[in-house]
Design a protein around this motif. Structure first.
Motif, PDB file in Angstrom:
ATOM      1  N   SER A 139       0.832  -1.133  -0.116  1.00  0.00           N
ATOM      2  CA  SER A 139       0.018  -0.080  -0.136  1.00  0.00           C
ATOM      3  C   SER A 139       0.898   1.287   0.078  1.00  0.00           C
ATOM      4  N   ARG A 140       2.015   1.319   0.569  1.00  0.00           N
ATOM      5  CA  ARG A 140       2.984   2.348   0.635  1.00  0.00           C
ATOM      6  C   ARG A 140       3.601   2.586  -0.688  1.00  0.00           C
ATOM      7  N   ASP A 141       3.828   1.460  -1.377  1.00  0.00           N
ATOM      8  CA  ASP A 141       4.473   1.442  -3.019  1.00  0.00           C
ATOM      9  C   ASP A 141       3.377   2.373  -3.930  1.00  0.00           C
ATOM     10  N   ASN A 142       2.193   1.802  -3.608  1.00  0.00           N
ATOM     11  CA  ASN A 142       1.247   2.191  -4.408  1.00  0.00           C
ATOM     12  C   ASN A 142       0.758   3.783  -4.181  1.00  0.00           C
ATOM     13  N   LEU A 143       0.624   4.091  -2.856  1.00  0.00           N
ATOM     14  CA  LEU A 143       0.629   5.473  -2.643  1.00  0.00           C
ATOM     15  C   LEU A 143       1.640   6.252  -3.180  1.00  0.00           C
ATOM     16  N   ALA A 144       2.899   5.917  -2.982  1.00  0.00           N
ATOM     17  CA  ALA A 144       3.907   6.789  -3.630  1.00  0.00           C
ATOM     18  C   ALA A 144       3.912   6.880  -5.198  1.00  0.00           C
TER      19      ALA A 144
END
Length: 366
Positions: A118-123
């Motif tokens: 989810s962090r990668d998708n948000l970035a």
């Protein structure tokens, strides 16, 4: 005529008083005292403002007692400490085998992977939104998913902490991804093991107690007092345990009676002599009273006789004995605390009192 009647009345009253005093006197010589088995002892040392002989029990204050239970359904593999052992905070006290622990660990690894995704998708979405490629609603959706994944990860991590895993062990789990079903139970405080309620080989559900551990740097007392004694007691009154050279003070006076023996529960704290006492120990205590003006004496119950609704002790006189009326302040199993018109230097009958009582009642006279 009036003077004659008055004089006659005075003589009559004087005769009654003399006869009353004579009734309380028993003429008996030394030979008769010996043959009747009457024992004579000095009146014990005077006490002032104290209720003695109260039964009490040494307890651990509630805020110093900890119950250690199984965090998850588990099988006890090994018990590392026993009753009476001293333990340190964080010390391992039992080893458990829990398949449920492996499930919680797996959940943590899954939530960690979901959090990273989810962090990668948000970035990525933040970069696309900056370039004007995606809408703001999609960016907000990515932000919400990242927050939800972070919350799930924190929840799983906290569950492992509650299960007994340390932060270092959780970090190692994340780096190695090696699941383990072995759970170490640690002591929550520096203290002493008071009770062990389970043994090796037992299979237990979650939240089943295994140990009771307590700090014993301070101890308390629970005292049973007769209702009649409570009116003379105040919080802060001194408490002594003579047999163990310990002392403290009264901290609370109960407001209700126990259902079995109709006594009032007193609570106190032990300030000196704690090394001589143990939790759960039954002791005999003395509590200072607020009414300390009258002298009191503790005598054996065998020294007290009851005549015509009054309690008396028999004081030795040159002619025999004199019955002195006393008030029983506290009646115990073996001894009682009395007060009365005594100076403290008298010799009293402590055995064979029934023979003196019979003599006063005229039993056995010919």
């Amino acid at each position: 005529m009036y003077k004659s009647s008055l004089l006659l009345g005075i003589v009559f009253l004087s005769t009654i008083q003399t006869a009353s005093a004579a009734i309380d006197d028993i003429a008996i010589n030394a030979k008769q005292i010996a043959s009747l088995g009457i024992a004579i002892s000095p009146l014990p040392a005077k006490q002032s403002g104290e209720v003695s002989g109260l039964p009490g029990q040494v307890i651990v204050p509630g805020n110093q007692l900890y119950v250690v239970s199984t965090p998850l359904p588990a099988l006890i593999e090994q018990i590392l400490v026993g009753v009476g052992d001293s333990v340190k905070r964080g010390q391992a006290i039992a080893l458990l085998q829990s398949p449920a622990l492996a499930e919680v660990q797996r959940g943590l690894l899954q939530s960690a992977a979901q959090k990273q995704l989810s962090r990668d998708n948000l970035a990525r979405d933040q970069s696309l939104y900056k370039d004007g490629i995606i809408s703001e609603s999609r960016l907000r959706n990515s932000q919400a998913l990242a927050l939800e994944a972070q919350a799930a990860f924190s929840e799983r991590r906290q569950m492992l902490r509650i299960s007994g895993m340390s932060d270092s062990a959780i970090t190692q789990l994340q780096s190695s991804s090696n699941l383990s079903s072995q759970l170490t139970v640690s002591s929550p405080i520096d203290g002493v093991v008071l009770e062990k309620t389970a043994g090796a080989g037992q299979r237990l559900d979650a939240a089943v107690p295994i140990f009771k551990i307590a700090r014993v740097d301070s101890l308390s007392l629970e005292i049973q007092a007769p209702l009649a004694m409570v009116r003379d007691l105040k919080v802060g009154a001194p408490i002594t345990i003579p047999a163990y050279n310990a002392s403290g003070k009264l901290t609370a006076i109960g407001h209700s009676l126990t259902g079995t023996n109709q006594t009032v529960l007193l609570r106190g704290v032990i300030l000196q002599g704690m090394k001589n006492l143990r939790p759960g120990q039954f002791v005999e205590t003395s509590v200072g009273t607020s009414n300390g003006s009258g002298a009191q004496w503790e005598v054996s119950n065998g020294a007290i006789a009851r005549l015509d609704g009054r309690a008396v002790v028999f004081v030795r006189t040159p002619q025999g004995f004199h019955a002195v009326t006393v008030k029983i302040l506290n009646e115990g199993a073996q001894n009682s605390v009395i007060s009365g018109t005594l100076k403290g230097v008298e010799q009293i009958a402590t055995h064979g009192v029934s023979a003196l009582k019979s003599s006063m009642m005229g039993i056995g006279d010919k």
